[in-house]
Every structure is written in structure tokens, then in C-alpha cells.
Motif scaffolding. Sequence first.
Motif, mmCIF file in Angstrom:
data_model
loop_
_atom_site.group_PDB
_atom_site.id
_atom_site.type_symbol
_atom_site.label_atom_id
_atom_site.label_comp_id
_atom_site.label_asym_id
_atom_site.label_seq_id
_atom_site.Cartn_x
_atom_site.Cartn_y
_atom_site.Cartn_z
ATOM 1 N N GLN A 65 0.819 -1.210 0.000
ATOM 2 C CA GLN A 65 0.000 0.000 0.000
ATOM 3 C C GLN A 65 0.852 1.260 0.000
ATOM 4 N N HIS A 66 2.004 1.202 0.682
ATOM 5 C CA HIS A 66 2.819 2.403 0.855
ATOM 6 C C HIS A 66 4.132 2.366 0.069
ATOM 7 N N GLY A 67 4.292 1.363 -0.782
ATOM 8 C CA GLY A 67 5.476 1.296 -1.613
ATOM 9 C C GLY A 67 6.758 1.035 -0.850
ATOM 10 N N LEU A 68 6.695 0.175 0.172
ATOM 11 C CA LEU A 68 7.865 -0.145 0.984
ATOM 12 C C LEU A 68 8.451 -1.486 0.555
ATOM 13 N N GLU A 69 9.743 -1.641 0.750
ATOM 14 C CA GLU A 69 10.434 -2.834 0.250
ATOM 15 C C GLU A 69 10.656 -3.920 1.296
ATOM 16 N N HIS A 70 10.880 -3.536 2.547
ATOM 17 C CA HIS A 70 11.437 -4.471 3.524
ATOM 18 C C HIS A 70 10.382 -4.973 4.497
ATOM 19 N N VAL A 71 10.186 -6.285 4.502
ATOM 20 C CA VAL A 71 9.221 -6.959 5.374
ATOM 21 C C VAL A 71 9.875 -8.206 5.931
ATOM 22 N N SER A 72 9.643 -8.497 7.220
ATOM 23 C CA SER A 72 10.217 -9.708 7.799
ATOM 24 C C SER A 72 9.402 -10.178 8.998
ATOM 25 N N THR A 73 9.331 -11.505 9.138
ATOM 26 C CA THR A 73 8.755 -12.107 10.342
ATOM 27 C C THR A 73 9.853 -12.688 11.229
ATOM 28 N N ASP A 74 11.093 -12.446 10.869
ATOM 29 C CA ASP A 74 12.239 -12.996 11.595
ATOM 30 C C ASP A 74 12.978 -11.857 12.301
ATOM 31 N N LEU A 75 12.602 -11.594 13.545
ATOM 32 C CA LEU A 75 13.218 -10.504 14.285
ATOM 33 C C LEU A 75 14.710 -10.736 14.493
ATOM 34 N N THR A 76 15.095 -11.975 14.716
ATOM 35 C CA THR A 76 16.512 -12.284 14.916
ATOM 36 C C THR A 76 17.339 -11.862 13.713
ATOM 37 N N ALA A 77 16.855 -12.185 12.523
ATOM 38 C CA ALA A 77 17.582 -11.830 11.302
ATOM 39 C C ALA A 77 17.631 -10.318 11.105
#
Length: 383
Positions: A64-76
Amino acid sequence: MERRTIRIAMNGVTGRMGYRQHLVRSVLALREQGGLDLGDGTVLWPEPVLVGRREAALRAIAEQHGLEHVSTDLTAVLADPKVEVYFDAQVTAAREGAVRRAVAAGKHVYCEKPTALDFPSALELARLAAAAGVKHGVVQDKLFLPGLVKLRRLAESGFFGRVLSVRGEFGYWVFEGDRQPAQRPSWNYRAQDGGGIVADMFPHWDYLLHELFGRVRTVQALTRTHVGRRWDEEGRPYEATAEDAAYGIFELEGGAVAQINSSWAVRVHRDELVEIQVDGTHGSAVAGLRSCRIQPRGSTPRPVWDPDVPSAGSFRAQWQEVPDDGPVANGFKAQWELFLRHVVRDEPWRWDLVAGARGVQLASLGLRSCAEGRRLPVPEVVL
């Protein structure tokens, strides 16, 4: 101008506050204005990394906002050297562990309050951050709201003379969830999940009173669960185990007394959801989220109480509006700007994890005061 990117891990942006106030109205608003001008030829460009458990929800926000970075791995994410700042707006019960991990990874930390479920844990977070040498901050947004900015201006100018008392009213009716959806998540009403209005609002009252009028020296509180049965997000009934209203009396350094009511079971008959009245020897003020009205000593009328005669005129008309002193930005965004300047330029900053621990301490003592039925001293917080 030189553009300097700062990558920020944002955990909890699928929640109401994390999404609306912190992502959209703060970090993305900074991007929409072209970044944060540091005043030395450098523009700071925030690059959010959306972190959470629900990948589909995160990706929908990113798209929706044109963002690139998504993760479900907080450690990484925390292991990524490009990530400089960790921000946390998760449910309270999940915050402490995540902030500990971020500090251990050497990330600067900015988070919502309360910072932990109990005071010893909140104070330990501050100690860990200090030992790690990372910069740290806690959201204290109400200090940056237009009405309270005006109230601070009055206090700092000596308008009140000697402050005698502070009276606050906060709250609104939160629907039970059966006929209309509740405006707050169901965990807010479960003590086992860190819910309750004391944990939510007493940290706010701590920093407001502390910064505007003096440190809180004692607390006496009475809490109630006025609405005991509610319905969750799936329409299932549940019993509320956390308080939805708190009535507090706070003695301040210098002798002033503050009385503040907080409730999610009250219908609003005020100009704003929050109203704070300050009475002093030289004048009084009533501040809300946006407006502030004053009545100086020299123009205070002589009220006459007569139950047999209607009041002449309006009491509200006897107060005068404090004008805006230029445009005031979104309070959350204003504090984000200051924190990012603190991280990058080491500019002054005082709303740290120690301040966050002080808010948790007041909430803990408020609950204990109610349980024991007595007024309790509030010790000064030191690392």
C-alpha cells in the motif's frame, strides 16, 4: 544536499497505534516531506523495515505504501548491520523481550510505553541500554500536543504563580463489542495479557506531571472494572479481568495536588477527550489536546452562588483562548524527529528508558495503592 539513509526496524505496525501514528503519520510523513533536514546540508531518509508475526498483513501494508522491507524474523532483522534503530509498538507483554534483544544487538531503541509489565523489568531495560551504550527513547507524545504545548508555555512563563492543583479528565465509552465493534483491542481488558487502564494511562500522567509541574511524590488510586463482560475481535464473549477506570490522587513536589480520572466507561461531556485544569495563585488554565483557555487573576470574576436565581451569562465565556504560536506538527512525528536527531547528531534528549521506567513505577504503585487501600510514596528513579 546529501541524503543519509537510516534503516528502522518497526515492530508492531499492524496494530492501530503502530500503523497510524508511528508508521503513517510519523516515519512515512517524514519521507513525504522529503526527509528530515538536519540543517547541515544533510537530509535524513528513514527506511522502515516492517517486522511482525503476520506476513500477509505486513506485505499488504508494504504494498500500500510502496515499501520494500518486510520480515517475520526478528533475529535476522536485528543481525542486519544496516538496521540502526529498533522501534517497538507491540502489545506490552511482548515488548520487554524484544527490546532486550535489540539492545543486545547494539541497536538504538525507541518504543511505546509501558516499557515492561513491572517496574524492576523496566528499570533493568534502562540499565542494559546504558551499559550497551545505545541511545534509547520512550514515546511521550502528549507533551507535543498543541494544547499541552501551550500549557507548558504558560507554566514556564510563571503564569500560574504557585500551582495549587491539577485536575484531569480522560476517557470515552469503549463499546463492549456485541452490538458495535470495540475501539480498543480485547487484550486491553485482560490483566494476564498486560491490559488495564492504569498501565496504559498512568505512565502518561507521570511524564506530564513530572515535566510540567514537578515529580510525583505520592499516589493514591482506586480502580474499577465497570464493564465486566465484553466481546473480542471474533465476536466471542469474555470476562474482563483488567480495570477499565482509575481514579488517582497524586501529590507533587512543591505541594500541588493532582486529581486525574481515567476511564474507558465514560461518555464524553467535555470539549476534548483529555482536559486538564491547572489552578494557581496568579491564574488558571484549561488545556485539551488542541486548545488552551486561561483566566488570569486580574480578570477572575466574582461568582455568586444562588440556587434560586439563574446564572447570568456563561462561565466558559469568562475565559480567553491562548493563541497558537505557529504551526504544531503531529505530536508523534515531532518526537520521532527529535529522537532521530539524537541518534544521528547526538542532540539533546531526555525521554529515555529511565523516564519509561518511572511511568511503569507509578502504574505499579497505583495498582498496589488500590489493593492495599492506602497512599504510597513514589521513590525517585535512579539507575
